[in-house]
Design an enzyme around this catalytic site. Structure first.
Site, PDB file in Angstrom:
ATOM      1  N   ASP A  59      62.446  86.418  31.248  1.00  8.42           N
ATOM      2  CA  ASP A  59      63.761  86.319  31.900  1.00  8.42           C
ATOM      3  C   ASP A  59      64.750  85.357  31.246  1.00  8.42           C
ATOM      4  OD1 ASP A  59      62.733  88.117  33.667  1.00  8.42           O
ATOM      5  OD2 ASP A  59      62.628  86.755  35.386  1.00  8.42           O
ATOM      6  N   LYS A 169      60.692  94.649  33.725  1.00  7.30           N
ATOM      7  CA  LYS A 169      60.012  94.447  35.007  1.00  7.30           C
ATOM      8  C   LYS A 169      61.017  94.546  36.146  1.00  7.30           C
ATOM      9  CE  LYS A 169      60.211  89.359  35.104  1.00  7.30           C
ATOM     10  NZ  LYS A 169      61.014  89.198  36.310  1.00  7.30           N
ATOM     11  N   CYS A 202      59.300  83.804  38.671  1.00  2.65           N
ATOM     12  CA  CYS A 202      58.769  84.905  37.853  1.00  2.65           C
ATOM     13  C   CYS A 202      57.708  84.453  36.852  1.00  2.65           C
ATOM     14  CB  CYS A 202      59.910  85.613  37.130  1.00  2.65           C
ATOM     15  SG  CYS A 202      61.012  86.518  38.250  1.00  2.65           S
TER      16      CYS A 202
END
Length: 263
Positions: A59, A169, A202
């Site tokens: 991310d 994802k 995450c």
């Protein structure tokens, strides 16, 4: 029959393939020679095998790390989320040079949002009228974390190389409803290095799921960060070290690489 010139390789990765022809199938995999390195993990020294190690960068995207992205739009100070950029700029080339797979694990939602549940759409959009996942940012019009959008792109300071691997994802954990586990197993990976943001969300969820699946997990502390309060990072480091694996600084990892390779 292993090594028979008449047989042809069959498999997406040299680390996991058969040798076949019309009459025969040789299922014996040829293991990569071990390449151990020693790394100081703070509370103990660990030895890991570079031949079976990958790094997953999570991310490091415009919506999380750029001052014109989603989090900045809703008033979050993204300065902490940018902290992993510099250490990753140093670490990733060194890992690539040692043939360690680099996997970019980013949010990448469908334009129709059919892969997102109401519980996910509720994040940062509790009233249903704010800017949430898949909604256009007022300034740029880029759709929040939509696959292929500027919002979902990795920040410019971290440049992916042609041999890197990209996985989209749609959950806090990168193992849910994605091919990440299959990719790691095809690469014959047993040890996974984790980096990115947010460390307590995450990154931690993906690391925990890796641990639950039997992978050795290492959190790269200086290559991970969060925009959450400081105690969230402290708790993440504590819990990884206590329950789920090891915590390492990238400088110590680079020192281990230098020692092993004689650099």
């Amino acid at each position: 029959m292993t090594g028979d010139a008449a047989l042809r390789p069959l498999g997406s990765s040299p680390r996991n393939r058969w040798q076949v022809d019309a009459a025969r199938a040789d299922l014996v995999r040829q293991p990569a020679p071990s390449r151990p390195i020693r790394v100081d993990a703070g509370n103990k020294e660990i030895t890991l095998d570079l031949a079976r190690t990958a790094i997953v960068v999570i991310d490091m995207q415009n919506d999380f790390c750029h001052p014109e992205g989603w989090l900045a739009h809703i008033g979050v100070d993204v300065t902490p989320a940018r902290a992993p950029i510099e250490p990753l700029q140093k670490l990733l080339p060194a890992l690539r040079a040692e043939d360690v797979p680099v996997i970019w694990l980013n949010w990448g939602n469908r334009p129709d949002r059919l892969n997102l549940s109401p519980a996910l759409l509720h994040v940062y959009n509790g009233d249903g009228a704010s800017v949430g996942l898949g909604d256009p940012l007022p300034e740029s019009g880029a759709h929040v974390l939509e696959l292929g959008s500027w919002s979902a792109a990795t920040v410019d300071e971290l440049v992916a190389e042609p041999g890197d691997i990209h996985v989209a994802k749609y959950r806090m954990s990168g193992f849910v409803d994605t091919p990440l586990d299959s990719i790691l197993r095809n690469l014959d990976i047993t040890t996974v290095l984790f980096a990115g943001v947010n460390a307590d969300q995450c990154v931690l969820c993906t690391l925990q799921d890796a641990n639950f699946r039997g992978y050795d997990t290492i959190l790269l502390e200086d290559c991970s960060a969060t925009t959450s309060p400081d105690f969230c990072m402290q708790a993440t480091v504590y819990n990884v070290r206590q329950c789920f694996g090891f915590v390492v600084d990238s400088a110590n990892l680079l020192a281990g690489l230098d020692e092993a390779t004689g650099s």
